[in-house]
Design a protein around this motif. Structure first.
Motif: not given
Length: 656
Positions: A313-321
């Motif tokens: 978190p703070g960099r790629f906070d969210r991973q969207v599949t």
């Protein structure tokens, strides 16, 4: 203006300057008449010359009528000066012209300067910077796309509604940041799009930029990689510096696994170029200095090899599949790709969607394109369902090899082989229905048996897996029963490989063995170059390995014997199906129904009946299901719009 036009204008200017320089340093033309030397001497003696200027062998003079002339001494003439003085001609002497220092330097160095200029030109072209020179070697290669250049919107993206909802917040934030900031919320600084190849990750990123109407920087992960250490890190710094000047904006990094792989594998050391590039990216995304207004979107189909520091978190906070579409998603994707194709009235996207389980968005786009090409070959004005059926068969089974000549014996063996697959597939429980059997060579196969799932499968039961093993061995067993064990061909090599692989996974990974129980025995070791460890010791004893082999053998033998029994009990169907295949070469689901019911086989049907289980009722059910889901989505959208409108009204009242 294009880079080629700029370079052309530059070289034209250089040519004009050089021509001017040469003309300025060249001899001046005073528009004098040139006389031969004999005529000049005769005029002097006839007192027709007023004055002359002598410069080496060049003589310039003025005649009695004021006419200027020029002549040249062919050789030394000692009497010339006496003749001039005796005939009252004014004689002026001029020193010989000497080249200036600048001219001599220019003439001597001009070839070298020309070679240097050509070398610099080719170096600029090799760097591929579109006019970037050697001093811009560490500059970012990210391409800036303005708001008007991106025409893609969410309307062009279908089949991934959940992913669209996840990234829709980015668009709302870029359009109205205060809506989130007043509640103390922060938009994710990084979005990682994860999915199989062809699912639409890059298309979704374009749609975000098209909807948000903000500057969009796009770059590939491989554009950071360079043979010189430190260049990749320099390009990362320059990219974020450019993005800060255009904030708020979006940076899209495609195939980020090229630079974001795990560190600490012991390969390359701390001076590894890729590792330095990754370190700089980590700092820029969330380091000592923040990057407000810069949203980084990255895409990859290999999230397992990315460094954990990049995913925190703070960099790629969210991973969207962005996964493979379901039947409803495939129906929507087909409609999107059919917008630019003239479609016949008999085309039903629901039937095509049900017949293409596991297809990605790119594969569905290819399906529509292949169907259009089939229609163009026959000079049709519209694309009908028959072309879509041909295109689907070509993609799933390969192109027909009609030029391949098979002997009658090979053709008969292939017919029995495919009939064995089809009969066992029809008789075992929970198996996908057989909808087409063909003995026309396609791709590398001499014949094909196609199965059509009734619905998209998310998981597989033990009964279904065992039925798959039985049907895979059906072709080999049919050859064995008809021609004997010694005449069995190598055509079942792929079937044996797939059946063995399913059996091994059932025992070692899926916990479907009664003796071994729900335990995992297969070690999926990571490759050392991808950040995983090296080779690991086996995590099982010799006795366990022996038991695993015995269980795999038991699964194979059990389903082999079941398939043998089913074919032995239905020999009449096997012979009848062979005869039908020899006659028609391809039989569909309705003909298979006739064969299994032991009735006369009907002639080949149109495309609609070749789907077998996809009758009109099933098609109507699919349409109803899709319409229900669409209505639910529409209701959700209306509720969301009403909530947004009420929030805006409340904000307006608070402001007043």
């Amino acid at each position: 203006m294009s880079d080629m036009a700029k370079n052309l204008i530059l070289w034209l200017v250089i040519a004009v300057v050089l021509m001017s320089v040469f003309q300025s340093f060249g001899p001046n033309d005073n528009s004098s008449n040139q006389l031969d030397y004999s005529s000049f001497v005769q005029q002097v003696r006839n007192k027709q010359v007023n004055e002359v200027k002598i410069n080496g062998r060049t003589i310039r003079g003025v005649s009695q009528g004021g006419q200027k002339f020029v002549t040249f001494l062919p050789a030394e003439d000692p009497q010339l000066l006496n003749d001039l003085l005796n005939n009252n001609v004014k004689v002026f002497g001029e020193p010989e012209a000497e080249e200036s220092l600048l001219t001599s330097i220019f003439i001597s160095w001009f070839p070298m300067l020309l070679l240097i200029g050509v070398w610099v030109f080719f170096m600029r072209q090799m760097q591929g910077g579109g006019g970037k020179g050697a001093m811009s070697f560490g500059k970012s290669k990210a391409r800036l796309m303005s708001e008007d250049q991106i025409k893609t919107t969410f309307a062009d993206v279908a089949g991934c509604d959940e992913a669209k909802e996840e990234v829709a917040e980015l668009v709302d934030y870029l359009k109205d940041p205060t809506r989130f900031q007043k509640l103390g919320g922060k938009i994710p600084t990084g979005i990682l799009l994860v999915g199989s190849p062809g699912t639409g990750k890059t298309l979704l990123a374009k749609a975000i930029a098209g909807e948000a109407k903000v500057p969009f920087f796009t770059i590939s992960g491989s554009d950071f990689v360079e043979m010189f250490v430190g260049v990749g890190a320099s390009r990362v710094r320059d990219m974020f510096e450019q993005a800060k000047k255009s904030s708020p904006c979006i940076i899209f990094i495609d195939e980020i696994d090229a630079v974001g792989r795990k560190r600490g594998s012991g390969m390359g050391g701390g001076h590894d170029e890729r590792e330095q590039t990754l370190n700089q990216m980590l700092v820029e995304m969330d380091g000592f200095e923040g990057n407000e207004g810069i949203i980084v979107i990255a895409a990859t189909n290999r999230p397992d090899v990315l460094d954990p520091a990049l995913l925190r978190p703070g960099r790629f906070d969210r991973q969207v599949t962005v996964g493979l579409p379901d039947i409803r998603g495939r129906d929507q994707i087909l409609k999107v790709h059919m917008r630019k194709v003239p479609i016949s009235d008999d085309v039903e996207t629901v039937l095509i969607a049900r017949g293409t389980p596991g297809f990605s968005g790119a594969e569905l786009a290819n399906l529509v394109n292949e169907a259009a090409l089939f229609a163009a070959r026959t000079n049709k004005r519209t694309v009908s369902m028959a072309e879509f059926e041909k295109a689907k068969d070509k993609i799933l089974m390969g192109a027909e090899r009609k030029s391949m000549v098979m002997s009658e014996e090979e053709k008969t063996m292939t017919a029995y082989h495919e009939a064995g697959h089809a009969i066992v597939g029809r008789l075992v429980p929970e198996h996908d229905p057989v909808y087409k059997v063909s003995i026309i060579p396609r791709g590398r196969a001499l014949g094909v048996t196609m199965y059509l799932p009734e619905q998209d499968r998310v998981s597989h039961s033990k009964r279904h897996l065992e039925s798959m093993i039985s049907s895979l061995y059906g072709g080999r067993i049919a050859e064995e029963i008809i021609f004997g064990k010694d005449a069995v061909s190598t055509g079942a090599s792929n079937d044996i490989e797939r059946a063995t692989d399913i059996s091994r996974k059932m025992v070692t990974q899926w916990g479907l063995s009664e003796k071994l129980g729900p335990m995992k025995f297969a070690d999926e070791q990571g490759e050392v170059f991808l950040g995983g460890g090296g080779s690991q010791a086996a995590s099982m004893s010799a006795d366990t390995a022996k038991l695993i082999d015995e269980e795999i053998r038991h699964l194979v033998d059990t389903n082999y014997q079941r398939s043998y029994k089913l074919l032995s009990e239905n020999m009449d169907i096997l012979h009848a199906m062979k005869d039908a295949l020899m006659k028609y070469e391809t039989i569909d689901a309705k003909q298979l129904d006739d064969l299994m019911a032991r009735v006369e086989v009907r002639p080949p049907a149109d495309w609609g009946e070749s789907y077998g289980t996809l009758d009109k009722d099933a098609s109507q059910e699919s349409k109803i299901d899709i319409e229900k889901k669409s209505n639910i989505d529409l209701e959700k959208k209306n509720v969301k719009e009403s909530e947004d409108n009420s929030e805006k009204e409340n904000d307006k009242k608070d402001t007043e």
